[in-house]
Design a protein around this motif. Sequence first.
Motif, short mmCIF file in Angstrom:
data_model
loop_
_atom_site.label_atom_id
_atom_site.label_comp_id
_atom_site.label_asym_id
_atom_site.label_seq_id
_atom_site.Cartn_x
_atom_site.Cartn_y
_atom_site.Cartn_z
N ALA A 76 0.82 -1.22 0.00
CA ALA A 76 0.00 0.00 0.00
C ALA A 76 0.85 1.27 0.00
N GLY A 77 2.12 1.13 0.33
CA GLY A 77 2.97 2.31 0.46
C GLY A 77 2.54 3.21 1.61
N HIS A 78 2.02 2.57 2.65
CA HIS A 78 1.50 3.31 3.81
C HIS A 78 1.72 2.42 5.03
N HIS A 79 2.26 2.96 6.09
CA HIS A 79 2.74 2.12 7.18
C HIS A 79 2.16 2.51 8.54
N PRO A 80 1.65 1.51 9.27
CA PRO A 80 1.09 1.78 10.60
C PRO A 80 2.19 1.87 11.64
N ASP A 81 1.86 2.48 12.76
CA ASP A 81 2.69 2.39 13.95
C ASP A 81 2.25 1.11 14.66
#
Length: 96
Positions: free
Chosen positions: A53-58
């Motif tokens: 997704a190119g998006h990262h959670p903490d």
Amino acid sequence: MELTDDQIREGLDRLTDWELAPGTPAIRRTVRLPDFPAAIALVDQIAQAAEQAGHHPDIDIRYNTLHLSLCTHAVGALTDKDMALAARIDELVPTA
């Protein structure tokens, strides 16, 4: 683009166990798994989905408990990316 309050509420209604994190522009979810190896296996799956997704959670790992938090840091707010990744994480979390 930053989500409106209505869009955030609608997005949360479609997700499993996610909530607004008080005092932050983020959504969060806590997941408990049977043991540490199961928690790490889920983290690995989430990492792969996040890369796609190119998006990262903490992610905060506490033995068998994962605390997940999503916010589009570049915008300083919630966006469609956060809701989409939260939905993907919901698909990955094993059901009881």
